[in-house]
Design a protein around this motif. Structure first.
Motif, PDB file in Angstrom:
ATOM      1  N   ARG A 105      56.374  78.483 -15.888  1.00 36.68           N
ATOM      2  CA  ARG A 105      55.498  77.408 -15.418  1.00 36.68           C
ATOM      3  C   ARG A 105      55.357  77.516 -13.914  1.00 36.68           C
ATOM      4  NH1 ARG A 105      59.462  72.161 -16.489  1.00 36.68           N
ATOM      5  NH2 ARG A 105      60.817  72.435 -14.650  1.00 36.68           N
ATOM      6  N   ASP A 106      54.505  76.660 -13.320  1.00 33.80           N
ATOM      7  CA  ASP A 106      54.187  76.774 -11.896  1.00 33.80           C
ATOM      8  C   ASP A 106      55.129  75.981 -11.006  1.00 33.80           C
ATOM      9  OD1 ASP A 106      53.427  74.255 -12.577  1.00 33.80           O
ATOM     10  OD2 ASP A 106      51.306  74.486 -12.053  1.00 33.80           O
ATOM     11  N   ARG A 107      56.277  75.572 -11.509  1.00 35.67           N
ATOM     12  CA  ARG A 107      57.318  74.945 -10.691  1.00 35.67           C
ATOM     13  C   ARG A 107      58.674  75.375 -11.242  1.00 35.67           C
ATOM     14  NH1 ARG A 107      55.527  71.184 -14.247  1.00 35.67           N
ATOM     15  NH2 ARG A 107      57.057  69.898 -15.317  1.00 35.67           N
ATOM     16  N   GLN A 108      59.718  75.127 -10.476  1.00 36.66           N
ATOM     17  CA  GLN A 108      61.030  75.638 -10.864  1.00 36.66           C
ATOM     18  C   GLN A 108      61.622  74.843 -12.029  1.00 36.66           C
ATOM     19  OE1 GLN A 108      63.577  75.866  -7.442  1.00 36.66           O
ATOM     20  NE2 GLN A 108      62.407  77.521  -6.505  1.00 36.66           N
ATOM     21  N   PHE A 109      62.506  75.504 -12.751  1.00 39.35           N
ATOM     22  CA  PHE A 109      63.201  74.868 -13.870  1.00 39.35           C
ATOM     23  C   PHE A 109      64.492  74.219 -13.380  1.00 39.35           C
ATOM     24  CE2 PHE A 109      60.728  78.182 -16.046  1.00 39.35           C
ATOM     25  CZ  PHE A 109      60.082  77.401 -16.994  1.00 39.35           C
ATOM     26  N   ARG A 151      57.893  70.258 -24.358  1.00 38.43           N
ATOM     27  CA  ARG A 151      59.019  69.607 -23.683  1.00 38.43           C
ATOM     28  C   ARG A 151      59.114  70.008 -22.220  1.00 38.43           C
ATOM     29  NH1 ARG A 151      62.130  65.445 -26.144  1.00 38.43           N
ATOM     30  NH2 ARG A 151      61.368  65.447 -28.297  1.00 38.43           N
ATOM     31  N   LEU A 152      58.837  71.256 -21.932  1.00 35.54           N
ATOM     32  CA  LEU A 152      59.016  71.756 -20.568  1.00 35.54           C
ATOM     33  C   LEU A 152      57.704  71.824 -19.790  1.00 35.54           C
ATOM     34  CD1 LEU A 152      61.573  74.662 -21.157  1.00 35.54           C
ATOM     35  CD2 LEU A 152      62.006  72.258 -20.656  1.00 35.54           C
ATOM     36  N   ALA A 168      60.631  84.895  -9.992  1.00 33.92           N
ATOM     37  CA  ALA A 168      59.836  83.971  -9.180  1.00 33.92           C
ATOM     38  C   ALA A 168      58.371  84.372  -9.252  1.00 33.92           C
ATOM     39  CB  ALA A 168      60.327  83.981  -7.738  1.00 33.92           C
ATOM     40  N   THR A 169      57.498  83.398  -9.474  1.00 34.28           N
ATOM     41  CA  THR A 169      56.053  83.646  -9.530  1.00 34.28           C
ATOM     42  C   THR A 169      55.352  82.600  -8.664  1.00 34.28           C
ATOM     43  OG1 THR A 169      55.878  82.260 -11.502  1.00 34.28           O
ATOM     44  CG2 THR A 169      56.154  84.620 -11.838  1.00 34.28           C
ATOM     45  N   GLY A 170      55.145  82.949  -7.403  1.00 29.97           N
ATOM     46  CA  GLY A 170      54.556  81.964  -6.495  1.00 29.97           C
ATOM     47  C   GLY A 170      55.507  80.808  -6.317  1.00 29.97           C
TER      48      GLY A 170
END
Length: 503
Positions: free
Chosen positions: A234-238, A163-164, A211-213
């Motif tokens: 994941r590699d973008r914000q929620f 889903r995410l 925060a990861t990158g």
């Protein structure tokens, strides 16, 4: 999806035109506001599309636009055909320099139409969020249903990851990754160990975002067997909706575990009853119940591994680890966890126990099924000794080399000695006798009068009188081997103090 300036410009009936082609039109519009003030920023929150007919920026376009850009506006809408036939060149140039999108609004399009379009888009966006959240909750709940709680947890994580478009893992109370989706995501737990520990050990509900990158990792506590932590990254914000979905997953996992935990507690009670029957009523049919329900016991002699610890909450974690590993038969009995296994499975059980903090283990000698009661007692005594000595593992066979006192709680031995010898100690104190010393020498010489009397430096008739006095004060038959053994144990417990072995 968020409603942006690009979406607004694509609404054909509005006739809008981007006056700065290089500007970022993918900015989300929070609202639409119109003002002709030279400085409208005190009345704006940021994220708005500000509409003007040119009165506001006419006095000082550079300062006006720069102020709006610093305030974080989504863009500036310039209405033409009223005060100005086209966007002011100074405003266009400054917007291009400041990176503030400039939208030309034709005279035929009322400002209210833009506000209505954004309001309708926001309403549709909120409805889509509700639908998405509801669909996610349904999918997660469906994934959690089923008899196998571990499989249900894994299905919930799989659905959440889908889903995410994210990776998901659960770290349990002992820093082990219980589940991960996809499977290789379990390797991410090591880099998050400090944050996971902080969330797990927090006294109340807490959530941490790391925060990861360009991406994010959200960590939330979840109650499974002991405190665990759900990590989603994941590699973008929620988005806020994403976070609602994560919260729904936490709720579903917690409720699903509570549902299965009730059945698990009933099963543990049944396990305890079967084990107690095996130990106390051999041949009553308990072994057949065990075989039909959980599978047969190992062939040959059995070994009991008693497991326990002083830390609260360790037992549930331990039972869960044994259940998932499917090693032998296990049950809770008298405050301990007993694992009934073959000799070859002792080390796997100890390896599982070693992963749970503050756990001690006592191991019995091998025994047939008919001798299971004895093996349980042996393992329990070995566990008690392991806790007293602060040993991780202790075998019952090792206790023989440590002397009789290893089998007795030191405080209990001291209390026994004080109680048994009290009449003799009181007599020696009040009358300056030597009954305690005389008894010790007499027992040490196996009741032989002459060697004991010589050792004490008294006549053997004097020693006989003292021993008769001892028997009278203690009201015990000193010719009984059992009485002599008890007195010998009491004397050594008194002399050596708690914790010292008897030689």
């Amino acid at each position: 999806m968020p409603f942006t300036l690009r979406d607004l410009c694509r609404t054909r009936n509005l006739g809008l035109r981007a006056a700065c082609p290089s500007a970022d039109l993918d900015r989300r519009i929070s609202w639409v506001h119109s003002s002709e003030l030279p400085d409208p920023t005190p009345y704006l929150d940021g994220g708005e599309l500000l509409l003007t007919t040119g009165l506001g920026p006419s006095a000082d376009p550079d300062r006006y636009v720069a102020r709006l850009a610093r305030h974080g506006l989504a863009g500036l809408g310039f209405g033409t055909g009223l005060g100005h036939d086209e966007c002011l060149p100074a405003v266009t140039a400054t917007c291009a320099r400041e990176g503030l999108p400039l939208i030309e609004v034709p005279e035929r399009t009322p400002f209210l139409a833009l506000a209505r379009a954004v309001a309708e888009a926001r309403a549709a966006e909120r409805f889509a969020e509700v639908v998405r959240t509801d669909e996610a909750q349904r999918a997660l709940t469906a994934a959690a249903l089923g008899q196998d709680r571990d499989a249900g947890t894994g299905r919930v994580l799989d659905r959440l990851a889908e889903r995410l478009d994210a990776w998901v893992l659960i770290s349990d109370a002992d820093d082990r990754v219980r589940h991960a989706a996809p499977r290789q995501a379990s390797g991410r737990a090591a880099a998050l160990a400090a944050e996971i520990a902080r969330v797990r050990e927090h006294p109340g509900p807490s959530s941490v975002t790391v925060a990861t990158g360009g991406g994010q990792v959200v960590l939330q506590p979840v109650r499974l067997v002991g405190p665990a932590v759900l990590a989603v990254g994941r590699d973008r914000q929620f988005t806020p909706v994403d976070r609602q979905v994560i919260g729904s997953a936490v709720s579903v996992l917690t409720l699903a575990h509570a549902r299965s935990a009730a059945a698990g507690r009933a099963e543990q009670r049944l396990r305890t009853a079967v084990l107690r029957a095996l130990a106390t009523l051999p041949g009553c049919g308990a072994e057949q119940v065990l075989t039909d329900t959980w599978g047969p016991l190992p062939d040959g002699d059995l070994v009991v591994v008693a497991l326990g610890g002083r830390s609260a909450g360790r037992q549930d974690v331990l039972l869960d680890a044994l259940e998932r590993a499917s090693v032998g038969f296990h049950a809770e009995l008298d405050g301990q966890v007993a694992a009934i296994v073959g000799a070859e499975a002792v080390q796997p059980v100890l390896a599982l126990a070693g992963r749970v903090r503050d756990i001690r283990a006592g191991i019995s000698d091998p025994a047939p099924v008919a001798g299971l009661g004895r093996a349980l007692r042996e393992a329990g005594r070995a566990l008690d000794a392991a806790e007293r000595r602060d040993r991780a593992v202790l075998r019952f066979a090792d206790l023989a080399g440590s002397g009789l006192s290893a089998l007795v709680v030191p405080e209990d031995a001291a209390a026994f000695a004080e109680s048994v010898l009290a009449p003799l100690v009181r007599h020696d104190t009040e009358r300056r006798g030597d009954l305690v010393g005389s008894l010790r020498e007499w027992l040490a010489h196996h009741g032989q009068w002459d060697p004991a009397a010589t050792r004490l430096g008294v006549h053997r008739h004097t020693l006989r009188a003292r021993i008769e006095k001892v028997g009278g004060l203690l009201a015990r038959d000193l010719d009984s081997p059992g009485v002599r053994a008890e007195l010998w144990f009491a004397l050594h417990s008194r002399d050596r103090g708690p914790g010292l072995p008897l030689t």
